[in-house]
Design a protein around this motif. Structure first.
Motif, PDB file in Angstrom:
ATOM      1  N   LYS A   1       0.920  -1.141  -0.003  1.00 44.46           N
ATOM      2  CA  LYS A   1      -0.004  -0.051  -0.018  1.00 44.46           C
ATOM      3  C   LYS A   1       0.908   1.339   0.208  1.00 44.46           C
ATOM      4  O   LYS A   1       2.097   1.109   0.152  1.00 44.46           O
ATOM      5  N   GLU A   2       0.401   2.398  -0.223  1.00 45.58           N
ATOM      6  CA  GLU A   2       1.019   3.629  -0.067  1.00 45.58           C
ATOM      7  C   GLU A   2       1.246   4.026   1.114  1.00 45.58           C
ATOM      8  O   GLU A   2       2.013   5.023   1.539  1.00 45.58           O
ATOM      9  N   THR A   3       0.663   3.356   2.262  1.00 43.63           N
ATOM     10  CA  THR A   3       1.065   3.728   3.752  1.00 43.63           C
ATOM     11  C   THR A   3       1.922   2.279   4.309  1.00 43.63           C
ATOM     12  O   THR A   3       1.965   1.448   3.412  1.00 43.63           O
ATOM     13  N   SER A   4       2.396   2.531   5.365  1.00 45.39           N
ATOM     14  CA  SER A   4       3.393   1.706   6.004  1.00 45.39           C
ATOM     15  C   SER A   4       3.051   1.382   7.239  1.00 45.39           C
ATOM     16  O   SER A   4       2.104   1.866   7.993  1.00 45.39           O
TER      17      SER A   4
ATOM     18  N   SER B   1      -1.148  -1.183   8.886  1.00 44.41           N
ATOM     19  CA  SER B   1      -1.551  -1.243   7.773  1.00 44.41           C
ATOM     20  C   SER B   1      -1.682  -2.610   7.068  1.00 44.41           C
ATOM     21  O   SER B   1      -2.127  -3.034   5.923  1.00 44.41           O
TER      22      SER B   1
END
Length: 272
Positions: free
Chosen positions: A114-117, A121
């Protein structure tokens, strides 16, 4: 199987949770106590590991250079399978095979994220239907490779691809690393700060991966510098063709360039 996952970020914790769901005994290791507590609270792991003793499988889900150091210096159990999820493979293989080992190495790369870490997440379903890459060297033991392949299926991966470390690094320069370079460069336009109300799906697609962890990705870029530089060069040449056609208001040339891109796109998806 008893699996120890070292590194409980988004990928490591998702590996742990998906393997636990599949019925494996999964222990977690992490430098931050917070992630261990979160993983235990959310039942992503069965317990905490304080070392690698007794492990059938060790999965290293750590930053690239840390992964290399752990591979080189750790005392893994004899006969244990050690897999990493690092985004480059050839430099790691060179470290592993620089001297005899009593454990078995298998390089992997789960093509999901994902674009989050971070662990918050993570999800036991993150890998469902995603691609998974296995790398094979002359020293790779067939049994170890097949065990990791089976674990990938347990985690929910769809397509599993096998290749050499060098093939992996060339392809990843295009399919992953170049995309991150382009996304990050794209959002530096002075117009980006005032674009609210003007964006749609194209903008979201182009910018989604721009805010990833710069330290991790800078390491990956530098460890795969030659293939990535080659792909950046190809893209610059293509963009120059577009700029020249735009400067000349040459609709015929622009259509030709775009038809070629459309043809390559269709060619790609017809093979999937």
């Amino acid at each position: 199987m008893k699996v120890i996952v070292y590194g409980l970020g988004i990928i490591g914790a998702s590996v742990a949770a998906s393997l636990k769901r599949a019925g494996h005994t999964v222990l977690g290791m992490n430098r931050s106590r917070v992630s261990i507590d979160y993983a235990l609270e959310h039942r992503m792991i069965d317990g905490e590991a304080v070392g690698f003793s007794g492990a059938d499988i060790v999965v290293l889900a750590l930053p690239p250079r840390v992964t290399m150091r752990v591979l080189d210096e750790s005392d893994f159990p004899a006969g244990c399978i050690v897999a990493d999820i690092c985004g480059v493979k050839a430099p790691l293989e060179r470290v592993v095979y620089s001297r005899p080992r009593t454990w078995k190495y298998v390089g992997t790369h789960p093509m999901a994220g994902k674009e989050t870490s971070g662990i918050r997440s993570a999800s036991e379903d993150l890998f469902r239907g995603a691609n998974f890459i296995l790398t094979r060297a002359p020293q790779t033991e067939n049994g170890a490779l097949e065990t990791v392949r089976s674990l990938a299926k347990d985690m929910g991966f769809g397509r599993i691809v096998e290749c050499t470390a060098e093939e992996h690094d060339r392809m990843i320069a295009l399919t992953s690393q170049l995309a991150h370079v382009v996304s990050n460069a794209y959002v530096t336009s002075p117009l980006a700060s005032g674009c609210r109300g003007f964006t749609g799906g194209s903008f979201q697609d182009m910018t989604r991966v721009a805010p990833v962890d710069e330290q991790v990705w800078a390491e990956l870029f530098c460890m795969n510098s030659a293939p990535l530089s080659e792909e950046i060069g190809r893209l610059i040449c293509r963009l120059e063709q577009f700029r020249t056609a735009v400067d000349r208001s040459d609709e015929k040339e622009l259509c030709a360039l775009m038809r070629e891109g459309k043809s390559r796109y269709r060619e790609f998806f017809s093979g999937n």
